[in-house]
Design a protein around this motif. Sequence first.
Motif, PDB file in Angstrom:
ATOM      1  N   THR A 187      45.200  32.654  39.614  1.00  0.00           N
ATOM      2  CA  THR A 187      45.510  31.296  39.170  1.00  0.00           C
ATOM      3  C   THR A 187      44.248  30.421  39.161  1.00  0.00           C
ATOM      4  O   THR A 187      43.962  29.753  38.165  1.00  0.00           O
ATOM      5  CB  THR A 187      46.596  30.662  40.067  1.00  0.00           C
ATOM      6  N   LEU A 188      43.499  30.423  40.251  1.00  0.00           N
ATOM      7  CA  LEU A 188      42.256  29.666  40.278  1.00  0.00           C
ATOM      8  C   LEU A 188      41.258  30.244  39.283  1.00  0.00           C
ATOM      9  O   LEU A 188      40.531  29.507  38.596  1.00  0.00           O
ATOM     10  CB  LEU A 188      41.655  29.677  41.689  1.00  0.00           C
ATOM     11  N   GLN A 189      41.222  31.551  39.179  1.00  0.00           N
ATOM     12  CA  GLN A 189      40.299  32.201  38.252  1.00  0.00           C
ATOM     13  C   GLN A 189      40.600  31.775  36.812  1.00  0.00           C
ATOM     14  O   GLN A 189      39.679  31.564  36.014  1.00  0.00           O
ATOM     15  CB  GLN A 189      40.400  33.723  38.400  1.00  0.00           C
ATOM     16  N   GLY A 190      41.878  31.607  36.483  1.00  0.00           N
ATOM     17  CA  GLY A 190      42.242  31.135  35.154  1.00  0.00           C
ATOM     18  C   GLY A 190      41.758  29.721  34.903  1.00  0.00           C
ATOM     19  O   GLY A 190      41.267  29.394  33.808  1.00  0.00           O
ATOM     20  N   LEU A 191      41.888  28.860  35.905  1.00  0.00           N
ATOM     21  CA  LEU A 191      41.393  27.485  35.783  1.00  0.00           C
ATOM     22  C   LEU A 191      39.887  27.474  35.551  1.00  0.00           C
ATOM     23  O   LEU A 191      39.378  26.729  34.694  1.00  0.00           O
ATOM     24  CB  LEU A 191      41.741  26.701  37.053  1.00  0.00           C
ATOM     25  N   LEU A 192      39.167  28.297  36.282  1.00  0.00           N
ATOM     26  CA  LEU A 192      37.708  28.334  36.148  1.00  0.00           C
ATOM     27  C   LEU A 192      37.293  28.924  34.800  1.00  0.00           C
ATOM     28  O   LEU A 192      36.289  28.505  34.217  1.00  0.00           O
ATOM     29  CB  LEU A 192      37.106  29.123  37.307  1.00  0.00           C
ATOM     30  N   GLU A 193      38.072  29.881  34.293  1.00  0.00           N
ATOM     31  CA  GLU A 193      37.795  30.398  32.955  1.00  0.00           C
ATOM     32  C   GLU A 193      37.946  29.293  31.917  1.00  0.00           C
ATOM     33  O   GLU A 193      37.114  29.130  31.013  1.00  0.00           O
ATOM     34  CB  GLU A 193      38.743  31.556  32.621  1.00  0.00           C
ATOM     35  N   SER A 247      36.516  38.818  41.267  1.00  0.00           N
ATOM     36  CA  SER A 247      37.217  39.384  40.127  1.00  0.00           C
ATOM     37  C   SER A 247      37.814  38.326  39.213  1.00  0.00           C
ATOM     38  O   SER A 247      38.057  37.188  39.629  1.00  0.00           O
ATOM     39  CB  SER A 247      38.332  40.315  40.614  1.00  0.00           C
ATOM     40  N   GLY A 248      38.069  38.739  37.959  1.00  0.00           N
ATOM     41  CA  GLY A 248      38.675  37.864  36.975  1.00  0.00           C
ATOM     42  C   GLY A 248      40.174  37.760  37.133  1.00  0.00           C
ATOM     43  O   GLY A 248      40.761  38.185  38.133  1.00  0.00           O
ATOM     44  N   VAL A 249      40.825  37.211  36.097  1.00  0.00           N
ATOM     45  CA  VAL A 249      42.254  36.902  36.172  1.00  0.00           C
ATOM     46  C   VAL A 249      43.094  38.165  36.373  1.00  0.00           C
ATOM     47  O   VAL A 249      43.932  38.228  37.275  1.00  0.00           O
ATOM     48  CB  VAL A 249      42.693  36.152  34.892  1.00  0.00           C
ATOM     49  N   LEU A 250      42.886  39.161  35.526  1.00  0.00           N
ATOM     50  CA  LEU A 250      43.721  40.363  35.603  1.00  0.00           C
ATOM     51  C   LEU A 250      43.557  41.088  36.930  1.00  0.00           C
ATOM     52  O   LEU A 250      44.537  41.385  37.618  1.00  0.00           O
ATOM     53  CB  LEU A 250      43.389  41.315  34.449  1.00  0.00           C
ATOM     54  N   ALA A 251      42.315  41.384  37.306  1.00  0.00           N
ATOM     55  CA  ALA A 251      42.083  42.137  38.546  1.00  0.00           C
ATOM     56  C   ALA A 251      42.576  41.358  39.760  1.00  0.00           C
ATOM     57  O   ALA A 251      43.113  41.952  40.708  1.00  0.00           O
ATOM     58  CB  ALA A 251      40.602  42.464  38.692  1.00  0.00           C
ATOM     59  N   SER A 252      42.410  40.045  39.737  1.00  0.00           N
ATOM     60  CA  SER A 252      42.882  39.228  40.864  1.00  0.00           C
ATOM     61  C   SER A 252      44.402  39.284  40.970  1.00  0.00           C
ATOM     62  O   SER A 252      44.960  39.399  42.071  1.00  0.00           O
ATOM     63  CB  SER A 252      42.420  37.777  40.695  1.00  0.00           C
ATOM     64  N   ALA A 253      45.087  39.206  39.819  1.00  0.00           N
ATOM     65  CA  ALA A 253      46.546  39.268  39.836  1.00  0.00           C
ATOM     66  C   ALA A 253      47.042  40.642  40.293  1.00  0.00           C
ATOM     67  O   ALA A 253      47.960  40.746  41.108  1.00  0.00           O
ATOM     68  CB  ALA A 253      47.095  38.932  38.448  1.00  0.00           C
ATOM     69  N   VAL A 254      46.421  41.695  39.781  1.00  0.00           N
ATOM     70  CA  VAL A 254      46.801  43.057  40.184  1.00  0.00           C
ATOM     71  C   VAL A 254      46.526  43.271  41.666  1.00  0.00           C
ATOM     72  O   VAL A 254      47.330  43.873  42.383  1.00  0.00           O
ATOM     73  CB  VAL A 254      46.042  44.094  39.328  1.00  0.00           C
ATOM     74  N   GLY A 255      45.387  42.754  42.137  1.00  0.00           N
ATOM     75  CA  GLY A 255      45.032  42.916  43.538  1.00  0.00           C
ATOM     76  C   GLY A 255      45.932  42.153  44.490  1.00  0.00           C
ATOM     77  O   GLY A 255      46.009  42.483  45.673  1.00  0.00           O
ATOM     78  N   GLN A 256      46.618  41.127  43.980  1.00  0.00           N
ATOM     79  CA  GLN A 256      47.504  40.332  44.832  1.00  0.00           C
ATOM     80  C   GLN A 256      48.911  40.922  44.890  1.00  0.00           C
ATOM     81  O   GLN A 256      49.587  40.824  45.904  1.00  0.00           O
ATOM     82  CB  GLN A 256      47.570  38.895  44.312  1.00  0.00           C
ATOM     83  N   ASP A 257      49.357  41.500  43.783  1.00  0.00           N
ATOM     84  CA  ASP A 257      50.729  42.005  43.701  1.00  0.00           C
ATOM     85  C   ASP A 257      50.740  43.493  44.043  1.00  0.00           C
ATOM     86  O   ASP A 257      50.354  44.350  43.244  1.00  0.00           O
ATOM     87  CB  ASP A 257      51.273  41.778  42.286  1.00  0.00           C
ATOM     88  N   LYS A 258      51.194  43.812  45.247  1.00  0.00           N
ATOM     89  CA  LYS A 258      51.111  45.190  45.737  1.00  0.00           C
ATOM     90  C   LYS A 258      51.970  46.150  44.918  1.00  0.00           C
ATOM     91  O   LYS A 258      51.694  47.349  44.875  1.00  0.00           O
ATOM     92  CB  LYS A 258      51.498  45.242  47.212  1.00  0.00           C
TER      93      LYS A 258
END
Length: 378
Positions: free
Chosen positions: A128-134, A143-154
Motif C-alpha cells: 500500500t505504501l509502495q503504491g503511494l510512493l510509485e 520491494s515493489g507493490v507486487l512483491a510486498s503484497a505477496v510477501g505479506q499474504d502468506k
Amino acid sequence: MSSETFSHKPRVAVVFGGRSSEHAISVVTAGAVLAAIDREKYDVLPIGITSDGRWALTADDPARMAISDRRLPNVAELAESTEGGVVLPVDPTNREVVYSEPGSVPKALGEVDVVFPVLHGPYGEDGTLQGLLELSGVPYVGSGVLASAVGQDKDYMKRVFASFGLPVGPYEVVRPREWEQDPAAARKKIVDFAAEHGWPLFVKPARAGSSMGITKVDDLSGLDDAIEEARRHDPKILVESLLRGREIECGVLEFEDGPRASVPAEIPPVTAHDFYDFEAKYIDSAAGIVPAPLSAEETARVQELAVAAFEAASCEGLVRADFFLQDNGEFVINEINTLPGFTPISMYPRMWQESGVSYPELIDRLIQAALQRSTGLR
C-alpha cells in the motif's frame, strides 16, 4: 542515479509506525535505523504514522524509540504536534513534503530523495505504501507493490513458492466470507485438516507478522479461541501443521550483480514459550545462533532456496527467508519478510554482520540501491 549525482546530500525520509498491530516494533526498528544512518552522507527526515493513520513529524530521538522496561513505544508520544500532519504530494514532478496544522499556513519541509519505510504489516509492508510512493515518483527501499503484497499474504506467498517448485508445508486457509457465512463449515475445514495432518496446529492471521495473533492449538478445545485471536488481526486466517525440525533463517541482500544470501541463523527452542512468539522475539529477547551450526551442504542449500524465494516473489532490496530443516534433512520454506525487523536484536542485520556487512553499511547499501532504481515498471 547514485548519490554522487546530487548537488546536495540525498534526503532520506524514514517512515515508521503505522496502523498495523506491529506499530511498536516499527518504532523500535526506526530508532535503530535513525541511530545508524550516516548523517555526513544523508539528510534525514523522520516521519511517524500514528495508529489511526496520521502522518506526523516526530522527534529524531532513537533513545525514545526503544523498548524500555517491557513498555512498547508509539508514534503519538514522539509526534511534535497532536494535530499537525505531513503530506507527500501524489505528483511525480514534485517531491516537496509539506507540513500543516489547523489554522496555520502550510510549511514546506523540502524535497525527499528517497523513502526508507520501516513499517511492518498491513498499510506499510503490504504494497500500500509502495503504491503511494510509485504514484509520487519517490524512490524507496525494498520491494515493489507486487512483491510486498505477496510477501505479506502468506496464502498467496505459499502459492507462488509452490508454483516455482519451492518446498512448502501443509496449510489451509479460511477466507473472511467462509467464516462469516458458515462458521461451522469453516471450522470443520480446519478439523478435517487436523485429522489429515495431526495436532498440534498453528492458527495465524494470513497477513500479519512479528508472530502477532498466532496460537499453537493442541486439540479441539483451544481451536475457537485461536480463531478468534487470529481474526482480531486479520479476517483471513491461515492454519499450518506442526513441522518438526530446526528453525533456520537466511538473509538476502541485493548487490550490484544481483541478490546474495547471508550466512544462515538458527532460532533455538525457547523453553519459556510454546514457540518463537512476540514475547520471545521482542520482550524476552530470545537469542538466535549466528551462524547456524549447519553442514556446508545444508548451508549452501538454504542459501540457494533463500535466493530462489527472493526471485520467485520478484523481490528487491532485502528479504529474510524463514525455513524449517526437517528431521529427514529436507528444508521447507515457511515465509519471507520483505521488510524484516532492524531492531538491535533482529536476525537480519545480525546475519549480515556475520557475513561481513556492518549495520551502517547495510543501511547505506539499501539506500543506494533505492536511489539507483527508478519507480514505475522495471
